[in-house]
Design a protein around this motif. Structure first.
Motif, PDB file in Angstrom:
ATOM      1  N   UNK A  10       3.214  26.895 -33.743  1.00 38.64           N
ATOM      2  CA  UNK A  10       4.750  26.994 -33.906  1.00 38.64           C
ATOM      3  C   UNK A  10       5.240  27.876 -32.595  1.00 38.64           C
ATOM      4  N   UNK A  11       6.699  27.444 -32.230  1.00 33.72           N
ATOM      5  CA  UNK A  11       7.333  28.010 -31.278  1.00 33.72           C
ATOM      6  C   UNK A  11       7.417  29.634 -31.291  1.00 33.72           C
ATOM      7  N   UNK A  12       7.911  29.962 -32.631  1.00 30.47           N
ATOM      8  CA  UNK A  12       7.969  31.257 -33.150  1.00 30.47           C
ATOM      9  C   UNK A  12       6.831  32.341 -32.786  1.00 30.47           C
ATOM     10  N   UNK A  13       5.941  31.545 -33.108  1.00 31.64           N
ATOM     11  CA  UNK A  13       4.374  32.150 -33.256  1.00 31.64           C
ATOM     12  C   UNK A  13       4.047  32.450 -31.697  1.00 31.64           C
ATOM     13  N   UNK A  14       4.396  31.581 -30.816  1.00 24.84           N
ATOM     14  CA  UNK A  14       3.928  31.574 -29.530  1.00 24.84           C
ATOM     15  C   UNK A  14       4.736  32.417 -28.886  1.00 24.84           C
ATOM     16  N   UNK A  15       6.080  32.656 -29.263  1.00 25.29           N
ATOM     17  CA  UNK A  15       6.710  33.662 -28.611  1.00 25.29           C
ATOM     18  C   UNK A  15       6.275  35.089 -29.216  1.00 25.29           C
ATOM     19  N   UNK A  16       5.839  35.376 -30.322  1.00 25.48           N
ATOM     20  CA  UNK A  16       5.436  36.635 -30.806  1.00 25.48           C
ATOM     21  C   UNK A  16       4.048  36.892 -29.899  1.00 25.48           C
ATOM     22  N   UNK A  17       3.165  35.978 -29.796  1.00 28.66           N
ATOM     23  CA  UNK A  17       2.102  36.049 -28.975  1.00 28.66           C
ATOM     24  C   UNK A  17       2.466  36.506 -27.218  1.00 28.66           C
ATOM     25  N   UNK A  18       3.208  35.558 -26.961  1.00 26.97           N
ATOM     26  CA  UNK A  18       3.620  35.920 -25.675  1.00 26.97           C
ATOM     27  C   UNK A  18       4.237  37.576 -25.227  1.00 26.97           C
ATOM     28  N   UNK A  19       5.060  37.908 -26.332  1.00 28.47           N
ATOM     29  CA  UNK A  19       5.565  39.139 -26.165  1.00 28.47           C
ATOM     30  C   UNK A  19       4.610  40.316 -26.456  1.00 28.47           C
ATOM     31  N   UNK A  20       3.527  40.227 -27.282  1.00 26.10           N
ATOM     32  CA  UNK A  20       2.283  40.927 -27.272  1.00 26.10           C
ATOM     33  C   UNK A  20       1.432  41.158 -26.104  1.00 26.10           C
ATOM     34  N   UNK A  22       2.321  40.218 -23.396  1.00 19.70           N
ATOM     35  CA  UNK A  22       2.983  40.666 -22.030  1.00 19.70           C
ATOM     36  C   UNK A  22       2.696  42.363 -22.196  1.00 19.70           C
ATOM     37  N   UNK A  23       2.931  42.939 -23.269  1.00 19.09           N
ATOM     38  CA  UNK A  23       2.871  44.408 -23.553  1.00 19.09           C
ATOM     39  C   UNK A  23       1.514  44.884 -23.377  1.00 19.09           C
ATOM     40  N   UNK A  24       0.502  44.084 -23.677  1.00 20.42           N
ATOM     41  CA  UNK A  24      -0.996  44.396 -23.286  1.00 20.42           C
ATOM     42  C   UNK A  24      -1.109  44.103 -22.038  1.00 20.42           C
ATOM     43  N   UNK A  25      -0.471  43.617 -21.093  1.00 19.61           N
ATOM     44  CA  UNK A  25      -0.806  43.008 -19.909  1.00 19.61           C
ATOM     45  C   UNK A  25      -2.030  42.296 -19.904  1.00 19.61           C
ATOM     46  N   UNK A  29      -3.937  33.370 -23.238  1.00 23.34           N
ATOM     47  CA  UNK A  29      -5.362  32.820 -23.716  1.00 23.34           C
ATOM     48  C   UNK A  29      -6.226  34.233 -24.167  1.00 23.34           C
ATOM     49  N   UNK A  30      -5.909  35.252 -23.278  1.00 25.05           N
ATOM     50  CA  UNK A  30      -6.809  36.294 -23.486  1.00 25.05           C
ATOM     51  C   UNK A  30      -6.465  37.052 -24.959  1.00 25.05           C
ATOM     52  N   UNK A  31      -5.108  37.017 -25.128  1.00 23.65           N
ATOM     53  CA  UNK A  31      -4.815  37.640 -26.304  1.00 23.65           C
ATOM     54  C   UNK A  31      -5.278  36.886 -27.266  1.00 23.65           C
ATOM     55  N   UNK A  32      -5.294  35.398 -27.397  1.00 26.29           N
ATOM     56  CA  UNK A  32      -5.507  34.623 -28.573  1.00 26.29           C
ATOM     57  C   UNK A  32      -7.262  34.709 -28.671  1.00 26.29           C
ATOM     58  N   UNK A  33      -7.847  34.774 -27.793  1.00 20.01           N
ATOM     59  CA  UNK A  33      -9.339  34.999 -27.806  1.00 20.01           C
ATOM     60  C   UNK A  33      -9.628  36.153 -28.265  1.00 20.01           C
ATOM     61  N   UNK A  34      -8.957  37.374 -27.929  1.00  7.86           N
ATOM     62  CA  UNK A  34      -9.201  38.781 -28.598  1.00  7.86           C
ATOM     63  C   UNK A  34      -9.061  38.548 -30.305  1.00  7.86           C
ATOM     64  N   UNK A  35      -7.969  37.976 -30.683  1.00  9.04           N
ATOM     65  CA  UNK A  35      -7.589  38.213 -31.912  1.00  9.04           C
ATOM     66  C   UNK A  35      -8.490  37.166 -32.707  1.00  9.04           C
ATOM     67  N   UNK A  36      -8.986  36.124 -32.187  1.00  9.18           N
ATOM     68  CA  UNK A  36      -9.801  35.189 -32.902  1.00  9.18           C
ATOM     69  C   UNK A  36     -11.147  36.049 -33.045  1.00  9.18           C
TER      70      UNK A  36
END
Length: 99
Positions: A10-20, A22-25, A29-36
């Motif tokens: 969902x676009x809203x979920x993607x926006x949240x992922x992108x924001x987090x 970005x904050x984590x630098x 893809x790296x964020x999603x892998x980390x969370x999975x």
């Protein structure tokens, strides 16, 4: 070797992922892998706890325990046996009025 997996989010979920991310630098893809990875690790620990509880309650056999946990089954069997033995001692002391 890595395998590519495509999912729709969902676009809203993607926006949240992108924001987090970005904050984590890190990248999306790296964020999603980390969370999975973290989610899978938590689920695995929860599943192991459930298996141990089912064994302690007598709902799964030693054979099933070994099939599910491999060599760790011996440690679980040892712990459960000692807990049951200690419980019997305590129950006996309670019945005899020593506790």
């Amino acid at each position: 070797m890595a395998t590519q997996v495509n999912i729709r989010l969902d676009e809203d979920l993607l926006e949240e992922i992108d924001a987090l991310a970005k904050v984590m630098h890190i990248t999306r893809t790296e964020y999603i892998k980390l969370k999975l990875s973290k989610g899978l690790q938590e689920d695995t620990l929860n599943m192991i706890e459930a298996i141990v509880l089912e064994y302690a309650k007598g709902r799964i056999s030693e054979k099933e325990l070994r099939e599910l946990l491999g060599k760790d089954a011996d440690d679980i069997k040892f712990i459960v046996q000692h807990i049951k033995k200690s419980k019997k001692k305590i129950d006996g002391k309670i019945k005899s009025g020593l506790l």
